[in-house]
Scaffold this active site. Structure first.
Site, PDB file in Angstrom:
ATOM      1  N   GLN A   1      15.068  -8.126  -4.088  1.00 57.09           N
ATOM      2  CA  GLN A   1      14.734  -9.539  -3.909  1.00 57.09           C
ATOM      3  C   GLN A   1      13.271  -9.733  -3.513  1.00 57.09           C
ATOM      4  O   GLN A   1      12.644 -10.733  -3.892  1.00 57.09           O
ATOM      5  CB  GLN A   1      15.673 -10.200  -2.900  1.00 57.09           C
ATOM      6  CG  GLN A   1      15.683  -9.614  -1.498  1.00 57.09           C
ATOM      7  CD  GLN A   1      16.700  -8.505  -1.324  1.00 57.09           C
ATOM      8  OE1 GLN A   1      17.063  -7.828  -2.264  1.00 57.09           O
ATOM      9  NE2 GLN A   1      17.146  -8.302  -0.089  1.00 57.09           N
TER      10      GLN A   1
ATOM     11  N   GLU B   1     -13.003  -3.081 -43.049  1.00 59.92           N
ATOM     12  CA  GLU B   1     -11.704  -3.371 -42.433  1.00 59.92           C
ATOM     13  C   GLU B   1     -11.104  -4.651 -43.002  1.00 59.92           C
ATOM     14  O   GLU B   1     -10.068  -5.121 -42.532  1.00 59.92           O
ATOM     15  CB  GLU B   1     -11.838  -3.465 -40.903  1.00 59.92           C
ATOM     16  CG  GLU B   1     -12.073  -2.111 -40.242  1.00 59.92           C
ATOM     17  CD  GLU B   1     -11.918  -2.135 -38.730  1.00 59.92           C
ATOM     18  OE1 GLU B   1     -11.862  -3.242 -38.150  1.00 59.92           O
ATOM     19  OE2 GLU B   1     -11.842  -1.050 -38.123  1.00 59.92           O
TER      20      GLU B   1
ATOM     21  N   GLN C   1       7.986  17.404   4.629  1.00 58.73           N
ATOM     22  CA  GLN C   1       8.351  16.696   3.406  1.00 58.73           C
ATOM     23  C   GLN C   1       9.854  16.461   3.348  1.00 58.73           C
ATOM     24  O   GLN C   1      10.319  15.385   2.968  1.00 58.73           O
ATOM     25  CB  GLN C   1       7.920  17.506   2.187  1.00 58.73           C
ATOM     26  CG  GLN C   1       8.157  16.801   0.864  1.00 58.73           C
ATOM     27  CD  GLN C   1       7.371  15.510   0.779  1.00 58.73           C
ATOM     28  OE1 GLN C   1       6.184  15.477   1.043  1.00 58.73           O
ATOM     29  NE2 GLN C   1       8.040  14.427   0.439  1.00 58.73           N
TER      30      GLN C   1
ATOM     31  N   HIS D   1      11.540  13.322   4.827  1.00 58.89           N
ATOM     32  CA  HIS D   1      11.308  12.002   4.223  1.00 58.89           C
ATOM     33  C   HIS D   1      12.613  11.365   3.768  1.00 58.89           C
ATOM     34  O   HIS D   1      12.854  10.185   3.995  1.00 58.89           O
ATOM     35  CB  HIS D   1      10.372  12.126   3.023  1.00 58.89           C
ATOM     36  CG  HIS D   1       8.943  11.845   3.342  1.00 58.89           C
ATOM     37  ND1 HIS D   1       8.510  10.626   3.805  1.00 58.89           N
ATOM     38  CD2 HIS D   1       7.836  12.617   3.246  1.00 58.89           C
ATOM     39  CE1 HIS D   1       7.203  10.666   3.998  1.00 58.89           C
ATOM     40  NE2 HIS D   1       6.770  11.863   3.672  1.00 58.89           N
TER      41      HIS D   1
ATOM     42  N   TYR E   1       4.714  -3.980  -0.766  1.00 63.57           N
ATOM     43  CA  TYR E   1       6.093  -3.777  -0.329  1.00 63.57           C
ATOM     44  C   TYR E   1       6.143  -2.607   0.647  1.00 63.57           C
ATOM     45  O   TYR E   1       5.710  -1.499   0.318  1.00 63.57           O
ATOM     46  CB  TYR E   1       7.033  -3.501  -1.504  1.00 63.57           C
ATOM     47  CG  TYR E   1       8.455  -3.352  -1.022  1.00 63.57           C
ATOM     48  CD1 TYR E   1       9.177  -4.480  -0.629  1.00 63.57           C
ATOM     49  CD2 TYR E   1       9.047  -2.106  -0.887  1.00 63.57           C
ATOM     50  CE1 TYR E   1      10.460  -4.365  -0.129  1.00 63.57           C
ATOM     51  CE2 TYR E   1      10.335  -1.978  -0.384  1.00 63.57           C
ATOM     52  CZ  TYR E   1      11.034  -3.111  -0.008  1.00 63.57           C
ATOM     53  OH  TYR E   1      12.301  -3.001   0.504  1.00 63.57           O
TER      54      TYR E   1
ATOM     55  N   GLU F   1       3.037  15.706  -6.213  1.00 65.90           N
ATOM     56  CA  GLU F   1       2.453  14.555  -5.511  1.00 65.90           C
ATOM     57  C   GLU F   1       1.480  15.057  -4.443  1.00 65.90           C
ATOM     58  O   GLU F   1       0.338  14.607  -4.362  1.00 65.90           O
ATOM     59  CB  GLU F   1       3.569  13.736  -4.870  1.00 65.90           C
ATOM     60  CG  GLU F   1       3.075  12.563  -4.032  1.00 65.90           C
ATOM     61  CD  GLU F   1       4.175  11.916  -3.217  1.00 65.90           C
ATOM     62  OE1 GLU F   1       3.937  10.814  -2.702  1.00 65.90           O
ATOM     63  OE2 GLU F   1       5.270  12.517  -3.074  1.00 65.90           O
ATOM     64  N   HIS F   2       1.949  15.955  -3.603  1.00 70.92           N
ATOM     65  CA  HIS F   2       1.116  16.593  -2.578  1.00 70.92           C
ATOM     66  C   HIS F   2       1.047  18.086  -2.868  1.00 70.92           C
ATOM     67  O   HIS F   2       2.074  18.710  -3.139  1.00 70.92           O
ATOM     68  CB  HIS F   2       1.712  16.417  -1.175  1.00 70.92           C
ATOM     69  CG  HIS F   2       2.013  15.003  -0.795  1.00 70.92           C
ATOM     70  ND1 HIS F   2       3.274  14.441  -0.937  1.00 70.92           N
ATOM     71  CD2 HIS F   2       1.225  14.038  -0.272  1.00 70.92           C
ATOM     72  CE1 HIS F   2       3.246  13.187  -0.511  1.00 70.92           C
ATOM     73  NE2 HIS F   2       2.018  12.914  -0.103  1.00 70.92           N
TER      74      HIS F   2
END
Length: 428
Positions: free
Chosen positions: A186, A410, A255, A258, A124, A322-323
């Site tokens: 979708q 067992e 950053q 974004h 995606y 994340e970074h």
């Protein structure tokens, strides 16, 4: 931006909170779209495109003619940059190929692993405020190296039913099998369940807004795998007095542009640097074409002054960015103490932008603190490792009695018997 000086540990949880979006009715809305797509296929997908992307479509697939036309529209300098990035991403991810070796755990008992590509994967690629052709490279290249047979890409069209030329160019270059003009929930539903046009895949990759993220989470509960949980993008700069405030400010702003829900953090041992970065952020902000977005994002951002590097490291590992950019005089030593981060950038000349585009590492990374438990996308994300074992009579004689004892304790009699009948045959 919020300036914080020498916070007490009792304040850390509050300081390190990520931006939270309102999601009260989000999952109900997303679930409804998923169910409609699952029942109605292409027709519902086109209806959703008309509503959400304002695109009136008669077909969903991107044609070869459209790709060829798009390639003509991509500037030569951008093509050259994409080729360079592709080469570096291929080099880094090719080096991750798994080489399983056979292991004799005992005489007559041999075990090994075999890496097998996921046959069908879905990528995606968001539309939104910027065409993320770089994400096409980051996902399609390792999928191709892994050996995925079918690589399906969905990305939203513009209101004229067109996909950004650079996305199509990157997709063909990276080896994408099929491209569809579908965005949002979708698209995730179509790849999870399949429609008349869009194949069902086994694993879905890629970033998106909160609706796309919710859709990935919902379909992953039972029907398809996903790369990782995802949230708004984030960066932390860990710096001392040796850091260049111009560089630090530039990294924070890269950053912030974004999205309005992105977060940029500075953790530093230098009060002078903290002050200089505030000035530099304001100065550089004036040059940005996405200034409005960056300004809103900076409302989520914090410049934190701590007493020493030990505390800075503890705070950083608690945040699990994340970074993470480390701009200290002894950055290699500092990096050795990082245990929670998605991707780390070392030294003054390693900006996050390098990893976002062309150094070779992957920019699809865990956000929202998930770096404490998740890795970023790699070649491993596109493969499965199947285990094999071969047990000869000598091996069964060696491990069989232990298996019988364990199974009996067992209370799994059939498990025990599967070994017992073989041991009896060996003893004949």
């Amino acid at each position: 931006m919020k300036l914080i000086k020498y916070p007490d540990r009792s304040q850390w949880n509050e300081i390190l909170k990520r931006p939270v979006l309102e999601t009260e009715n989000l999952f109900d809305t997303v679930r409804n779209i998923i169910n409609r797509v699952r029942a109605g296929g292409d027709r519902v997908v086109m209806e959703c495109e008309a509503v959400f992307d304002k695109a009136e479509l008669t077909s969903l697939a991107v044609t070869s003619a459209e790709i060829e036309e798009a390639e003509k529209e991509v500037p030569i300098e951008l093509k050259a940059a994409i080729y360079l990035a592709k080469r570096n991403i291929e080099t880094f991810h090719s080096a991750q190929r798994f080489e399983g070796k056979k292991v004799d755990t005992m005489e007559g008992v041999t075990c090994w692993q075999k890496a097998v590509a996921i046959e069908k994967v879905g990528l995606y690629i968001p539309g939104g405020t910027a065409p993320l052709f770089s994400t096409v490279l980051m996902l399609a290249i390792p999928a191709k190296i892994a050996g995925c047979k079918e690589i399906v890409l969905c990305t939203p069209p513009d209101k004229n039913g067109k996909v950004h030329p650079a996305i199509l160019f990157a997709a063909r270059l990276a080896g994408v099998s099929k491209i569809f003009k579908v965005g949002g929930v979708q698209a995730i539903a179509a790849m999870a369940y399949g429609t008349e046009s869009i194949p069902k895949v086994y694993k879905i990759f890629g970033p998106g807004n909160q609706y796309v993220t919710a859709a990935k989470q919902l379909v992953s509960l039972r029907d398809v795998a996903i790369d990782m949980p995802a949230g708004p993008s984030e960066v932390e700069v860990l710096a001392d007095e040796s850091a260049n405030p111009v560089f630090v400010a530039a990294d924070l702003l890269s950053q912030a542009e974004h999205g309005v829900d992105s977060q940029a953090m500075l953790v530093t041992t230098s009060e002078k640097l903290q002050t200089e970065v505030v000035y530099e952020v304001e100065r550089q902000l004036g040059y940005l074409t996405r200034r409005d977005i960056a300004e809103k994002s900076l409302a989520n951002s914090k410049l934190i002054l701590v007493k020493d590097m030990e505390e800075a490291l503890e705070l950083t590992n608690a945040y699990a960015p994340e970074h993470l950019i480390i701009e200290t005089k002894d950055y290699m030593e500092v990096a050795g103490q990082i245990v929670n981060a998605g991707s780390v950038f070392l030294g003054a000349f390693s900006p996050e932008s390098a990893g976002d585009y062309a150094s070779g590492t992957n920019h699809t990374l865990p956000t929202n603190g998930y770096a404490k438990a998740y890795s970023g996308v790699s070649l491993d994300s596109f493969i499965r490792k199947i285990t094999f074992q071969e047990i000869l009579p000598s091996g069964m004689s060696a491990i069989g009695p232990a298996i019988e004892v364990m199974a009996a304790n067992e209370h799994l009699d059939a498990h025990k018997n599967a070994v017992t009948v073989r041991l009896e045959e060996i003893r004949k």
